[in-house]
Design a protein around this motif. Structure first.
Motif, PDB file in Angstrom:
ATOM      1  N   TYR A 106       0.842  -1.199   0.000  1.00  0.00           N
ATOM      2  CA  TYR A 106       0.000   0.000   0.000  1.00  0.00           C
ATOM      3  C   TYR A 106       0.879   1.252   0.000  1.00  0.00           C
TER       4      TYR A 106
ATOM      5  N   ILE B 131      -3.724   2.171  -3.248  1.00  0.00           N
ATOM      6  CA  ILE B 131      -4.806   1.193  -3.239  1.00  0.00           C
ATOM      7  C   ILE B 131      -4.732   0.257  -4.450  1.00  0.00           C
TER       8      ILE B 131
ATOM      9  N   LEU C  46      -3.016  -3.243  -4.016  1.00  0.00           N
ATOM     10  CA  LEU C  46      -3.654  -4.335  -3.275  1.00  0.00           C
ATOM     11  C   LEU C  46      -4.113  -5.473  -4.169  1.00  0.00           C
TER      12      LEU C  46
END
Length: 132
Positions: free
Chosen positions: A68, A73, A76
């Motif tokens: 991260y 994001i 991920l």
């Protein structure tokens, strides 16, 4: 003596996005777990406490925290895995099916696996897969 944990914070937009992920009923479990890890870290829990609460190993917590921090994001999601790529694209599959249903071979009265493989320039195994 253990090192002190480095502070961890989510951006406000990422916090809202991760909370939204957990409300989705169709989210993959792997992404849900990663969202839970980051949200618990952002709440101030230590990586050890997060691993105990979610019943996962500490290296898993460190891995997703690091990913991260490096990629946000978008980091991920799973990285591409090694292995042989698919050899038949949709256009080649369509070509085999079109030949099968719309044309008759010059050498025979119907298609055989070997004959179709020759015309479509693929392996007999691939023809069998398409026909199956």
């Amino acid at each position: 003596m253990a090192r002190p944990t480095s502070p961890f914070a989510l951006t406000p937009s990422d916090l809202i996005a991760l909370q939204g992920w957990l409300r989705m009923s169709t989210l993959e479990q792997s992404l849900a777990q990663r969202a839970r890890i980051l949200l618990l870290l952002a709440d101030g829990l230590t990586p050890k406490a997060v691993s105990e609460q979610l019943q996962i190993t500490p290296p898993t917590v460190f891995k997703w925290r690091k990913r991260y921090r490096e990629a946000g994001i978008e980091g991920l999601s799973d990285l591409p895995r090694s292995g042989q790529p698919l050899k038949l694209g949709p256009e080649k599959i369509n070509e085999i099916l079109t030949l099968t249903t719309r044309r008759v071979p010059q050498e025979a009265t119907h298609w055989s696996v070997r004959l179709m493989a020759k015309y479509a320039r693929v392996t007999t195994w691939q023809v069998r897969q398409v026909w199956a």
